[in-house]
Design a protein around this motif. Structure first.
Motif, mmCIF file in Angstrom:
data_model
loop_
_atom_site.group_PDB
_atom_site.id
_atom_site.type_symbol
_atom_site.label_atom_id
_atom_site.label_comp_id
_atom_site.label_asym_id
_atom_site.label_seq_id
_atom_site.Cartn_x
_atom_site.Cartn_y
_atom_site.Cartn_z
ATOM 1 N N SER A 76 -39.505 -43.466 -19.258
ATOM 2 C CA SER A 76 -38.199 -44.008 -19.649
ATOM 3 C C SER A 76 -37.720 -45.092 -18.689
ATOM 4 N N GLY A 77 -38.549 -45.403 -17.687
ATOM 5 C CA GLY A 77 -38.180 -46.448 -16.738
ATOM 6 C C GLY A 77 -37.381 -45.958 -15.552
ATOM 7 N N ILE A 78 -37.321 -44.636 -15.357
ATOM 8 C CA ILE A 78 -36.589 -44.059 -14.228
ATOM 9 C C ILE A 78 -37.600 -43.683 -13.152
ATOM 10 N N GLU A 79 -37.584 -44.412 -12.044
ATOM 11 C CA GLU A 79 -38.618 -44.257 -11.025
ATOM 12 C C GLU A 79 -38.202 -43.367 -9.860
ATOM 13 N N ARG A 80 -36.925 -43.332 -9.540
ATOM 14 C CA ARG A 80 -36.478 -42.643 -8.329
ATOM 15 C C ARG A 80 -36.106 -41.194 -8.644
ATOM 16 N N THR A 81 -36.650 -40.272 -7.827
ATOM 17 C CA THR A 81 -36.413 -38.844 -8.007
ATOM 18 C C THR A 81 -36.023 -38.217 -6.675
ATOM 19 N N VAL B 106 -31.983 -36.574 -10.225
ATOM 20 C CA VAL B 106 -31.647 -35.666 -9.127
ATOM 21 C C VAL B 106 -31.815 -34.219 -9.593
ATOM 22 N N PHE B 107 -32.790 -33.524 -9.023
ATOM 23 C CA PHE B 107 -32.953 -32.096 -9.295
ATOM 24 C C PHE B 107 -32.048 -31.350 -8.323
ATOM 25 N N SER B 108 -30.932 -30.855 -8.848
ATOM 26 C CA SER B 108 -29.893 -30.262 -8.011
ATOM 27 C C SER B 108 -30.065 -28.748 -7.871
ATOM 28 N N LYS B 109 -29.229 -28.172 -7.010
ATOM 29 C CA LYS B 109 -29.207 -26.722 -6.764
ATOM 30 C C LYS B 109 -30.570 -26.208 -6.297
ATOM 31 N N SER B 110 -31.234 -26.993 -5.465
ATOM 32 C CA SER B 110 -32.567 -26.589 -5.003
ATOM 33 C C SER B 110 -32.520 -25.338 -4.133
ATOM 34 N N ASP B 111 -31.313 -24.950 -3.689
ATOM 35 C CA ASP B 111 -31.188 -23.728 -2.896
ATOM 36 C C ASP B 111 -31.481 -22.482 -3.721
ATOM 37 N N ILE B 112 -31.372 -22.602 -5.062
ATOM 38 C CA ILE B 112 -31.679 -21.447 -5.913
ATOM 39 C C ILE B 112 -32.933 -21.677 -6.749
ATOM 40 N N GLY B 113 -33.534 -22.859 -6.618
ATOM 41 C CA GLY B 113 -34.773 -23.117 -7.341
ATOM 42 C C GLY B 113 -34.813 -24.510 -7.952
ATOM 43 N N ILE B 114 -35.967 -24.868 -8.477
ATOM 44 C CA ILE B 114 -36.175 -26.156 -9.130
ATOM 45 C C ILE B 114 -36.387 -25.912 -10.621
ATOM 46 N N ASN B 115 -35.895 -26.821 -11.438
ATOM 47 C CA ASN B 115 -36.069 -26.675 -12.882
ATOM 48 C C ASN B 115 -37.547 -26.446 -13.216
#
Length: 227
Positions: free
Chosen positions: A122-127, A100-109
């Protein structure tokens, strides 16, 4: 995000890394699905003794959980993110993870592409990209939890945790078998209804809910007793 899911301020929120040190637990209902939400410290290297204890507890909590929502904020550094992804990869057989890329109101990592690629390996498919300030985005998180529940086939078998509950369930099962015999023998719906009502009262002792006569009436609304 925890506060938004709960609908009130349960966790202290600041921009200072390491604010969350101990785990915070709260039970919530998502479209009828009982969910225990646990907010943990981020997994990162630190010289702070107390925060280190929080990180260890977070790792234990994640390992024991069914689903991990791994939040990556815009200012998280790549090395810390990768370290957490490596840990989540090591427990992927026990715990499913949603990135989960959080705080998208101020930007994305700024390392979004690299992190997503590392997560895939790493086997993590859901974003998910979201902001806790957006009602729609909070609903997306709820949707991810609900989707996980449905993928796993619903609730796991209930574990009876005390003797009183076990006795109440056994009593309810006996009464339901008795009501089945009453109906099969043609003794009468009224008597069967009374027995089922008693069984529902037994189950009410376990759930803590009172079952109304309307539910009993509904059970028999489609019954047709033949001779």
């Amino acid at each position: 995000m925890l506060n938004r899911l709960l609908g009130y301020e349960r966790a202290i929120v600041t921009d200072i890394p390491g604010t969350t040190r101990d785990t915070l637990e709260q039970d919530i209902d998502i479209d009828g699905i009982p969910v225990r939400i646990i907010d943990t410290a981020g997994i990162r290297k630190t010289d702070d003794v107390v925060e280190t204890m929080g990180v260890r507890r977070a790792m234990d909590t994640i390992t024991a959980s069914d689903l991990c929502m791994f939040l990556v904020s815009p200012d998280d550094i790549k090395e810390d993110i990768y370290e957490q992804l490596d840990f989540l990869s090591s427990v992927k057989d026990e715990t499913e993870t949603v990135l989960v890329f959080s705080k998208s109101d101020i930007g994305i990592n700024p390392f979004y592409d690299d992190v997503v690629m590392r997560a895939r390996t790493s086997g993590i498919e859901r974003t998910v990209i979201c902001s806790a300030l957006s009602d729609e985005d909070v609903d997306i998180i709820r949707g991810e939890i609900k989707a996980f529940y449905e993928r796993k086939g619903g609730m796991s078998p209930v574990t009876v945790i005390n003797r009183r509950h076990a006795m109440a369930i056994s009593s309810a099962a006996l009464k339901l078998r008795q009501s089945e015999s009453v109906i099969r023998d043609g003794i009468g719906v009224d008597i069967a209804s009374s027995v089922i009502r008693a069984a529902l009262d037994d189950l009410g002792e376990v759930t803590g809910k009172t079952v109304s006569q309307e539910l009993v009436n509904t059970i028999f609304s489609d019954f047709c007793i033949g001779k």
